[in-house]
Scaffold this motif. Structure first.
Motif, PDB file in Angstrom:
ATOM      1  N   GLN A   1      -9.507   8.169  -1.798  1.00  6.80           N
ATOM      2  CA  GLN A   1      -9.697   6.775  -0.931  1.00  6.80           C
ATOM      3  C   GLN A   1      -8.989   6.440  -1.429  1.00  6.80           C
ATOM      4  O   GLN A   1      -8.849   5.404  -0.424  1.00  6.80           O
ATOM      5  N   LEU A   2      -9.045   5.653  -2.928  1.00  5.84           N
ATOM      6  CA  LEU A   2      -9.012   4.462  -2.404  1.00  5.84           C
ATOM      7  C   LEU A   2      -6.989   4.602  -3.301  1.00  5.84           C
ATOM      8  O   LEU A   2      -6.657   3.472  -3.199  1.00  5.84           O
ATOM      9  N   LEU A   3      -6.641   6.305  -3.026  1.00  2.00           N
ATOM     10  CA  LEU A   3      -4.522   6.062  -3.920  1.00  2.00           C
ATOM     11  C   LEU A   3      -4.293   5.938  -1.947  1.00  2.00           C
ATOM     12  O   LEU A   3      -3.219   4.982  -2.191  1.00  2.00           O
ATOM     13  N   ALA A   4      -5.160   6.212  -1.251  1.00  6.44           N
ATOM     14  CA  ALA A   4      -4.677   5.802   0.648  1.00  6.44           C
ATOM     15  C   ALA A   4      -5.253   4.546   0.701  1.00  6.44           C
ATOM     16  O   ALA A   4      -3.385   4.145   1.544  1.00  6.44           O
ATOM     17  N   GLN A   5      -5.564   3.672   0.548  1.00  7.98           N
ATOM     18  CA  GLN A   5      -5.845   2.497   0.463  1.00  7.98           C
ATOM     19  C   GLN A   5      -4.547   1.656  -0.217  1.00  7.98           C
ATOM     20  O   GLN A   5      -4.249   1.284   0.120  1.00  7.98           O
ATOM     21  N   LEU A   6      -4.323   1.678  -1.495  1.00  7.31           N
ATOM     22  CA  LEU A   6      -3.887   1.273  -2.703  1.00  7.31           C
ATOM     23  C   LEU A   6      -1.713   1.803  -2.069  1.00  7.31           C
ATOM     24  O   LEU A   6      -1.166   0.594  -2.276  1.00  7.31           O
ATOM     25  N   GLN A   7      -1.707   3.262  -1.485  1.00  4.73           N
ATOM     26  CA  GLN A   7      -0.022   2.998  -0.299  1.00  4.73           C
ATOM     27  C   GLN A   7      -0.352   1.820   0.469  1.00  4.73           C
ATOM     28  O   GLN A   7       0.960   1.425   0.896  1.00  4.73           O
ATOM     29  N   ALA A   8      -1.105   2.234   1.348  1.00  2.00           N
ATOM     30  CA  ALA A   8      -1.481   0.883   2.897  1.00  2.00           C
ATOM     31  C   ALA A   8      -1.101  -0.435   2.102  1.00  2.00           C
ATOM     32  O   ALA A   8      -0.106  -1.078   3.298  1.00  2.00           O
ATOM     33  N   ILE A   9      -0.622  -0.372   1.085  1.00  2.00           N
ATOM     34  CA  ILE A   9      -0.705  -1.803   0.616  1.00  2.00           C
ATOM     35  C   ILE A   9       0.866  -2.347   0.809  1.00  2.00           C
ATOM     36  O   ILE A   9       1.234  -3.168   1.495  1.00  2.00           O
TER      37      ILE A   9
ATOM     38  N   THR B   1       6.726   1.115  -1.904  1.00  2.00           N
ATOM     39  CA  THR B   1       7.141   1.191  -3.274  1.00  2.00           C
ATOM     40  C   THR B   1       5.842   1.613  -3.624  1.00  2.00           C
ATOM     41  O   THR B   1       5.515   2.117  -4.799  1.00  2.00           O
ATOM     42  N   MET B   2       5.362   2.674  -2.885  1.00  2.09           N
ATOM     43  CA  MET B   2       4.397   3.580  -3.725  1.00  2.09           C
ATOM     44  C   MET B   2       4.742   5.586  -2.761  1.00  2.09           C
ATOM     45  O   MET B   2       4.491   4.792  -1.408  1.00  2.09           O
ATOM     46  N   SER B   3       4.915   5.886  -2.960  1.00  2.00           N
ATOM     47  CA  SER B   3       4.453   7.330  -2.661  1.00  2.00           C
ATOM     48  C   SER B   3       3.453   7.758  -2.835  1.00  2.00           C
ATOM     49  O   SER B   3       3.464   8.164  -4.307  1.00  2.00           O
TER      50      SER B   3
ATOM     51  N   SER C   1       4.773   7.361 -12.459  1.00  2.00           N
ATOM     52  CA  SER C   1       4.714   8.491 -12.002  1.00  2.00           C
ATOM     53  C   SER C   1       3.070   9.057 -12.554  1.00  2.00           C
ATOM     54  O   SER C   1       2.973   9.369 -13.960  1.00  2.00           O
ATOM     55  N   LEU C   2       1.707   9.183 -11.769  1.00  2.00           N
ATOM     56  CA  LEU C   2       1.078   9.053 -12.413  1.00  2.00           C
ATOM     57  C   LEU C   2      -0.031  10.142 -11.595  1.00  2.00           C
ATOM     58  O   LEU C   2       0.035  10.157 -10.437  1.00  2.00           O
ATOM     59  N   VAL C   3      -0.801  11.093 -12.464  1.00  2.00           N
ATOM     60  CA  VAL C   3      -1.483  11.966 -12.180  1.00  2.00           C
ATOM     61  C   VAL C   3      -3.356  11.150 -12.610  1.00  2.00           C
ATOM     62  O   VAL C   3      -3.185  11.095 -13.927  1.00  2.00           O
ATOM     63  N   LEU C   4      -3.905  10.729 -11.295  1.00  2.00           N
ATOM     64  CA  LEU C   4      -4.583  10.311 -12.577  1.00  2.00           C
ATOM     65  C   LEU C   4      -6.190  10.860 -12.916  1.00  2.00           C
ATOM     66  O   LEU C   4      -6.962  11.032 -13.308  1.00  2.00           O
ATOM     67  N   MET C   5      -6.271  12.161 -11.868  1.00  2.00           N
ATOM     68  CA  MET C   5      -7.301  13.079 -12.206  1.00  2.00           C
ATOM     69  C   MET C   5      -6.720  14.557 -12.271  1.00  2.00           C
ATOM     70  O   MET C   5      -6.444  14.743 -10.786  1.00  2.00           O
ATOM     71  N   LEU C   6      -6.081  14.963 -13.613  1.00  2.00           N
ATOM     72  CA  LEU C   6      -5.784  16.173 -13.756  1.00  2.00           C
ATOM     73  C   LEU C   6      -6.299  17.243 -13.581  1.00  2.00           C
ATOM     74  O   LEU C   6      -6.299  18.794 -12.789  1.00  2.00           O
ATOM     75  N   ASN C   7      -8.028  16.555 -13.639  1.00  2.00           N
ATOM     76  CA  ASN C   7      -9.023  18.224 -14.031  1.00  2.00           C
ATOM     77  C   ASN C   7     -10.130  17.653 -12.852  1.00  2.00           C
ATOM     78  O   ASN C   7     -11.401  17.065 -13.248  1.00  2.00           O
ATOM     79  N   PRO C   8      -9.958  17.323 -10.894  1.00  2.00           N
ATOM     80  CA  PRO C   8     -11.228  17.237 -10.003  1.00  2.00           C
ATOM     81  C   PRO C   8     -11.746  17.681 -10.073  1.00  2.00           C
ATOM     82  O   PRO C   8     -13.363  17.493 -10.214  1.00  2.00           O
TER      83      PRO C   8
ATOM     84  N   CYS D   1      -0.365  13.308  -6.980  1.00  2.00           N
ATOM     85  CA  CYS D   1       0.641  12.318  -8.260  1.00  2.00           C
ATOM     86  C   CYS D   1       0.893  11.051  -7.066  1.00  2.00           C
ATOM     87  O   CYS D   1       2.068  11.091  -6.428  1.00  2.00           O
ATOM     88  N   ALA D   2       0.902   9.886  -7.937  1.00  2.00           N
ATOM     89  CA  ALA D   2       1.314   8.672  -7.427  1.00  2.00           C
ATOM     90  C   ALA D   2       2.365   7.729  -8.233  1.00  2.00           C
ATOM     91  O   ALA D   2       2.539   7.889  -9.214  1.00  2.00           O
ATOM     92  N   THR D   3       4.099   7.992  -7.072  1.00  2.00           N
ATOM     93  CA  THR D   3       4.774   6.720  -7.769  1.00  2.00           C
ATOM     94  C   THR D   3       5.419   5.779  -8.067  1.00  2.00           C
ATOM     95  O   THR D   3       5.308   5.742  -6.038  1.00  2.00           O
ATOM     96  N   LEU D   4       5.867   5.143  -8.230  1.00  2.00           N
ATOM     97  CA  LEU D   4       5.804   3.410  -7.794  1.00  2.00           C
ATOM     98  C   LEU D   4       7.070   3.233  -8.657  1.00  2.00           C
ATOM     99  O   LEU D   4       7.998   3.713  -9.641  1.00  2.00           O
ATOM    100  N   GLY D   5       7.834   1.929  -7.781  1.00  2.00           N
ATOM    101  CA  GLY D   5       9.115   1.419  -8.752  1.00  2.00           C
ATOM    102  C   GLY D   5      10.453   2.847  -8.993  1.00  2.00           C
ATOM    103  O   GLY D   5      10.233   3.959  -8.069  1.00  2.00           O
ATOM    104  N   LYS D   6      11.679   2.084  -8.598  1.00  2.00           N
ATOM    105  CA  LYS D   6      12.740   3.156  -8.352  1.00  2.00           C
ATOM    106  C   LYS D   6      14.132   3.184  -9.549  1.00  2.00           C
ATOM    107  O   LYS D   6      14.946   3.024  -8.668  1.00  2.00           O
ATOM    108  N   GLY D   7      13.075   2.599 -10.379  1.00  2.00           N
ATOM    109  CA  GLY D   7      14.023   2.112 -11.555  1.00  2.00           C
ATOM    110  C   GLY D   7      14.165   3.817 -12.505  1.00  2.00           C
ATOM    111  O   GLY D   7      13.798   4.566 -12.170  1.00  2.00           O
TER     112      GLY D   7
END
Length: 570
Positions: A27-35, A39-41, A109-116, A56-62
């Motif tokens: 839920q938090l990730l969806a809310q953050l993406q909506a901002i 810039t965030m997928s 690229s961020l995997v915040l909870m690999l072991n849910p 996986c959350a991905t930010l930036g294009k560098g």
């Protein structure tokens, strides 16, 4: 460059990291993406063993590709919270110089909870009981396969393997401190041969430690591990990816709240250094010079050099007591304390320390107060008065003839923020007919009463209660808080008798694994003194391993436990 004070009001989840679960994270990730969706997928990588989505959350294009993963051990949540803060910063503050540089220079690229599944249970391993971080070779876990495939698909230049270590890990010899940060550049082989990737990883470690060092001096170590071929850090390093393992550890005192802020700061500086290539100027020798984590673990509380009394003066001995909280969470406040070790413990220290030279250490008082009921709980003032009389456990009375009493007892839990340990004995059964009293007593038993008061109870009810191995208690055997003080020997004997009568395992004595409910007193002038204890000599009161009274001042700490019989969960 991002500054320490800028972290204020940045915390993303409102709850403690240890309470963060998969559904809330999604839920938090969806809310953050909506901002700022541009810039965030968010990409679903697959499912855990029990079918929870791994995202996986991905930010930036560098041009600099960075992969970070957190909570591959389900009970290691500090970096999950820090990464949420990182995403929130990059999404909300894109005009900040640091955010702009990172988003322009990096693809993160961020995997915040690999072991849910493990996070749901708050356990290290996944639902198969496999340690995902020991599965890099066999790939028997779906979570391990997902990470393996992600590394191969994005081919990162840099990898951050984020963990929590034992919060009692220490660093330093002469003056041990909690290791708030431990860093490791995973070796590629047993000989620790150096490659371009390992050298770059050491420079990353230097950036991280120099960013956090001003805020945790003498609290940074090199993680105490050598080549572990089954681990993902080693495997990713072997792929030519500059890989750094970061372990969040402990903090001074019990509260671990600063760890999220500390590790966020290290991560944000690390990303900025990669984005600008400034990490290339970092000195890898800073990492090489880090002291290894100590072989000795800290205690949550260490009481040194106290005189322990269990029976009488002839049984007195001098020892250090090491006390730890029994809760396994590295980030929560714990659920009780026990005596973990005793004897000569001078080679280590505690997050909190008491110098007990010359003080007597006795088990805390267990007293009975009949007007204390589940519906008439202690006020803070009541609790302080009892604590100043050395009380650590209060036994109240529940009236079996009052359904409101029984309902209130059923609802009483540790979440009530209790100042003392609380327990109840059942009364009010006399005069009731056998059917009604049996029903009410059964309710009281399932709610965990410690015994039944012998108040004219019929022999049939006594036999019923005794069949459950619960004691029939004469009220004359239960001391009250207002009773005249005893001398040390009689006090110790009485406390043990009451603990045995109420069947409180480990209470009433000072021994390994017993509850850390203790009082420290100025010692009488003579070892064989028959003088009564003077409560004005009380120095400290410890309930559930926490200091609730210190040299005249009561601490506002709801740390007590609800004591229940063994039948409460049967």
């Amino acid at each position: 460059m991002f500054k320490w004070d800028e972290y204020q009001n940045l915390r993303e989840p409102s709850r403690p990291p240890s309470e963060l679960r998969h559904a809330h994270l999604e839920q938090l990730l969806a809310q953050l993406q909506a901002i700022s969706p541009e810039t965030m997928s968010l990409k679903i990588l697959g499912e855990s063993y029990e079918g929870r989505l791994i995202t996986c959350a991905t930010l930036g294009k560098g041009p600099h590709r960075i992969l970070a993963w957190s909570q591959m051990h389900g009970n290691e949540p500090t970096h999950t919270a820090a990464l949420l803060d990182l995403i929130g910063f990059l999404q909300r503050d894109q005009q900040h110089d640091t955010a702009r540089v990172i988003l322009e220079g990096c693809t993160v690229s961020l995997v915040l909870m690999l072991n849910p599944d493990g996070a749901e249970r708050y356990q290290r391993r996944n639902a198969q009981d496999l340690d995902i971080n020991r599965d890099a070779m066999h790939l028997a876990s779906p979570e391990g396969r997902i990470l393996h495939e992600l590394v191969e698909s994005i081919r990162p230049h840099f990898a951050l393997n984020l963990h929590n270590q034992n919060p009692r890990t220490a660093v330093g010899v002469q003056r041990p401190q909690p290791a708030a940060v431990s860093l490791l550049v995973p070796p590629i082989d047993a000989a620790d041969n150096q490659t371009e990737a390992t050298q770059r990883a050491k420079q990353l470690a230097s950036v991280f430690l120099n960013a956090v060092k001003p805020h945790c001096p003498e609290m940074i170590s090199r993680y105490d591990a050598d080549f572990m071929p089954r681990c993902f850090g080693e495997w990713v390093q072997q792929q030519g990816v500059a890989t750094l393992t970061v372990e969040a550890g402990g903090w001074t005192g019990i509260d671990a709240t600063p760890l999220v802020r500390l590790h966020f700061l290290g991560l944000i500086h690390l990303l900025e250094a990669i984005a600008t290539n400034s990490y290339l100027h970092a000195d890898s020798a800073d990492y090489d010079a880090l002291p290894r984590s100590s072989e000795h673990y800290l205690f949550d509380l260490l009481i040194s050099g106290i005189r322990v009394v269990n029976n009488d003066w002839q049984d007195l001995f001098v020892a250090d007591l090491g006390i730890n909280q029994t809760d396994e969470s590295p980030c929560s406040l714990g659920a009780g304390g026990k005596i973990e070790d005793m004897g000569d413990l001078h080679l280590t220290t505690g997050k909190t320390n008491i110098l007990g030279d010359g003080l007597l250490c006795l088990p805390g008082r267990i007293v009975y107060q009949p007007d204390f009921t589940p519906r008439n709980l202690l006020t803070q003032n009541d609790a302080e008065q009892l604590i100043r009389l050395g009380v650590t456990t209060l036994i109240g009375r529940v009236d079996c003839g009052q359904s409101e009493d029984l309902k209130a007892l059923e609802q009483l839990t540790e979440s009530s923020k209790l100042p003392l340990n609380l327990g109840f004995v059942a009364g009010g059964a006399a005069g009731m007919d056998l059917q009604d009293s049996s029903t009410n007593l059964w309710t009281a038993i399932t709610c965990g009463v410690l015994g039944i008061l012998d108040e004219g109870v019929s022999w049939e009810l006594k036999r019923l209660f005794e069949s459950f191995s619960l004691p029939i208690i004469s009220v004359q055997l239960l001391p009250c808080a207002t009773d005249s003080p005893l001398n040390v020997a009689n006090y110790s004997l009485q406390n043990q008798q009451v603990a045995n009568l109420l069947k409180l395992p480990g209470s009433g004595r000072i021994q390994l694994n017993s509850p850390a409910d203790l009082i420290l007193l100025k010692a009488p002038p003579k070892p064989d003194s028959q003088d009564s204890i003077t409560w004005n000599d009380l120095q400290q009161v410890i309930v559930a391993g926490r200091v609730v009274f210190d040299c005249g001042t009561c601490e506002d700490a709801g740390v007590g436990k609800v004591l229940k019989s063994h039948l409460a969960s049967s």
